[in-house]
Design an enzyme around this catalytic site. Structure first.
Site, PDB file in Angstrom:
ATOM      1  CB  VAL A  14      -0.951  -0.014   1.216  1.00  0.00           C
ATOM      2  CG1 VAL A  14      -1.647   1.328   1.379  1.00  0.00           C
ATOM      3  CG2 VAL A  14      -1.965  -1.132   1.076  1.00  0.00           C
ATOM      4  CB  CYS A 263      -7.352  -7.795   1.917  1.00  0.00           C
ATOM      5  SG  CYS A 263      -5.958  -6.700   1.627  1.00  0.00           S
TER       6      CYS A 263
HETATM    7  C1  UDX Z   1      -9.283  -6.669  -1.688  1.00  0.00           C
HETATM    8  C2  UDX Z   1     -10.315  -5.549  -1.980  1.00  0.00           C
HETATM    9  O1  UDX Z   1     -10.928  -5.769  -3.255  1.00  0.00           O
HETATM   10  C3  UDX Z   1      -9.627  -4.193  -1.942  1.00  0.00           C
HETATM   11  O2  UDX Z   1     -10.588  -3.155  -2.138  1.00  0.00           O
HETATM   12  C4  UDX Z   1      -8.987  -4.057  -0.564  1.00  0.00           C
HETATM   13  O3  UDX Z   1      -8.418  -2.814  -0.350  1.00  0.00           O
HETATM   14  C5  UDX Z   1      -7.967  -5.168  -0.365  1.00  0.00           C
HETATM   15  O4  UDX Z   1      -8.639  -6.425  -0.460  1.00  0.00           O
HETATM   16  P1  UDX Z   1      -7.412  -7.969  -3.073  1.00  0.00           P
HETATM   17  O5  UDX Z   1      -7.259  -8.815  -1.862  1.00  0.00           O
HETATM   18  O6  UDX Z   1      -6.195  -7.418  -3.738  1.00  0.00           O
HETATM   19  O7  UDX Z   1      -8.340  -6.694  -2.756  1.00  0.00           O
HETATM   20  O8  UDX Z   1      -8.154  -8.840  -4.193  1.00  0.00           O
HETATM   21  P2  UDX Z   1      -9.634  -8.983  -4.779  1.00  0.00           P
HETATM   22  O9  UDX Z   1      -9.592  -8.657  -6.216  1.00  0.00           O
HETATM   23  O10 UDX Z   1     -10.634  -8.294  -3.967  1.00  0.00           O
HETATM   24  O11 UDX Z   1      -9.819 -10.587  -4.669  1.00  0.00           O
HETATM   25  C6  UDX Z   1      -9.784 -11.250  -3.411  1.00  0.00           C
HETATM   26  C7  UDX Z   1     -10.046 -12.720  -3.567  1.00  0.00           C
HETATM   27  O12 UDX Z   1     -11.384 -12.956  -3.975  1.00  0.00           O
HETATM   28  C8  UDX Z   1      -9.180 -13.433  -4.610  1.00  0.00           C
HETATM   29  O13 UDX Z   1      -8.770 -14.686  -4.085  1.00  0.00           O
HETATM   30  C9  UDX Z   1     -10.087 -13.606  -5.801  1.00  0.00           C
HETATM   31  O14 UDX Z   1      -9.745 -14.702  -6.596  1.00  0.00           O
HETATM   32  C10 UDX Z   1     -11.421 -13.813  -5.102  1.00  0.00           C
HETATM   33  N1  UDX Z   1     -12.593 -13.452  -5.930  1.00  0.00           N
HETATM   34  C11 UDX Z   1     -12.797 -12.157  -6.307  1.00  0.00           C
HETATM   35  C12 UDX Z   1     -13.514 -14.426  -6.293  1.00  0.00           C
HETATM   36  O15 UDX Z   1     -13.372 -15.601  -5.951  1.00  0.00           O
HETATM   37  N2  UDX Z   1     -14.617 -14.049  -7.014  1.00  0.00           N
HETATM   38  C13 UDX Z   1     -14.856 -12.756  -7.394  1.00  0.00           C
HETATM   39  O16 UDX Z   1     -15.879 -12.509  -8.041  1.00  0.00           O
HETATM   40  C14 UDX Z   1     -13.907 -11.789  -7.036  1.00  0.00           C
END
Ligand code: UDX
Length: 432
Positions: A14, A263
């Protein structure tokens, strides 16, 4: 545009992305890290992490003289009108957040505070942390200098953090008085996003509530996917159908093998924990966690239903990162999947476009393959574990011909089931 002198403490994910993007829009930024090896690497133009677009931004802002790196917090604080705290807030075994890095940095900032500053918490923290930060700075500031504490949560997704930062949906600014607001508006003016000014507790809660809601959406669609499988419906059609309702929205309704990363799992636990400490039993979020854990079990059952015994089976796994466009493997469901396959006695060959270096030490029993088109060789099954677009360009004919049995378990629904069957695959995906 009014250029603001900014210090960012912590050059993790970040801190680095935020510092680089602030510098790119014209602010004058000093990034501080107590890891002098990391500071040296950054000064030499090296990148401690992979994030699309970041390296170019760091290079051009360093060259323009608007981004510098130092190991001295005193130097950073002396430079700045606004000091951002972007240090880790790791989980503890009971789910609560370890706030010791935040507390330490607050003391360090206090010690070198000789003129009024705005001190901004950007790290993800439980509600009521800002109050503690303010108390700590007050207590440890030898010169009784005036300061403002602000909560300004980040909403960056790994893999598209630069775009998220440059084009945010909203900026949240939590304050106790209006005094720091004009300068905070100057910091964010170049991003042309709506700004919500609120109290600090609400700002902190917005972050936990937003991430938990997104995780809830994923668990919801994963649960719907299970019903689709049992009934013969297609979860993609269902997600499109409900997603077109603007009150619901299509984003984060992609089923898979569960969410991971640094996260969602951590923020869910922390939100449940702080709610509990405040006397609220957030059972809904516990169910979100349960559905997520069950999603991996259901996917593995799909594999064993087809292959029966996994012992001595050779399985190719495409994807190790917790999602696409990142090299991050923290809490990656793909890593957990490999571990479960190994525990069942399978031989695992794996590839990831970016995350193999970071996965190596976590998966000593896995054979890492440089070319994704070689992963399937001699395998009894091929598994898609991360939603990389690269995998859509897999040479399917070559993979099928090189396998003992052309069976694919697609945990991310990258391929079309009808087309895959036509091409001669036994194809299992999620909710279709
Ligand atoms: C997340 C939040 O989106 C972001 O706003 C916050 O500040 C930090 O946490 P991030 O952890 O980088 O971001 O990834 P993100 O794109 O949100 O995906 C998280 C997880 O969910 C991944 O494992 C992804 O594969 C999964 N996911 C995401 C799904 O299984 N289905 C979806 O439709 C979206």
């Amino acid at each position: 545009m009014t250029s603001v002198r900014i210090c960012i403490v912590g050059t993790g994910y970040v801190g680095l992305v935020t510092g680089a993007c602030f510098a790119d829009v014209g602010h004058d930024v000093v990034c501080v890290d107590n890891d002098s090896a990391k500071v040296a690497l950054l000064r030499e133009g090296g990148m401690p992490l992979y994030e699309p677009g970041m390296e170019e931004i760091v290079q051009r802002t360093v060259k323009a003289g608007r981004l510098r790196f130092t190991a001295s917090i005193a130097e950073g604080v002396a430079h700045a009108q606004v000091v951002f705290i972007a240090v880790p807030t790791p989980p503890q075994s009971d789910g609560s957040v370890d706030l010791s890095y935040i507390e330490k940095v607050a003391r360090e900032i206090a010690a070198c505070l000789t003129s009024p500053k705005i001190i901004v918490d950007k790290s993800t923290v439980p509600v009521k942390t800002g109050e503690k930060v303010a108390e700590t700075i007050q207590r440890y500031c030898p010169h009784r200098t005036d300061f403002d504490v602000v909560s300004n949560p980040e909403f960056l997704r790994e893999g598209c953090a630069v775009a998220d930062l440059m084009k945010p949906d909203r900026i949240v600014i939590g304050v106790t008085s209006q005094r720091p607001v004009p300068t905070m508006r100057d910091v964010y003016a170049p991003f042309e996003a709506p700004i919500i000014v609120t109290d600090i507790n609400s700002a902190e809660l917005i972050k936990h509530a937003a991430n938990s809601f997104l995780a809830l959406k994923i668990s919801y669609i994963n649960a719907v996917a299970a019903v689709c499988e049992a009934s013969g419906a297609n979860v993609q059609e269902v997600a499109n159908g409900i997603g077109m309702d603007r009150r619901i929205g299509r984003a984060f309704l992609n089923p898979g093998i569960g969410f991971g990363g640094s996260c969602f799992p951590k923020d869910l636990r922390a939100f449940i924990k702080i709610a509990e400490q405040l006397g609220v039993d957030f059972r809904l979020l516990k169910e979100v966690q349960a559905v997520n854990a069950a999603q991996m079990d259901r996917f593995l059952r799909k594999i064993t239903d087809t292959l029966w015994v996994l012992k001595e089976k050779r399985i190719g796994v495409l994807g190790l990162a917790f999602k696409n466009n990142t090299d991050d493997v923290r809490m990656s469901p793909a890593i957990a999947l490999c571990e479960r396959l190994l525990a069942e006695g399978a031989t695992v060959r794996a590839h990831d476009p970016r995350a193999m270096d970071k996965a190596r030490s976590l998966l000593p029993g896995v054979e890492f393959i440089e070319d994704m088109n070689e992963v399937a060789e001699g395998c009894d099954a091929l598994v898609i574990a991360t939603e990389w677009d690269d995998f859509k360009h897999l040479d399917l004919d070559r993979a099928r011909a090189s396998m003992t049995h052309p069976i694919m378990f697609d945990g991310r629904n990258l391929f079309d089931p009808v087309e895959m069957e036509r091409l001669g695959w036994v194809y299992r995906s999620v909710g279709r």
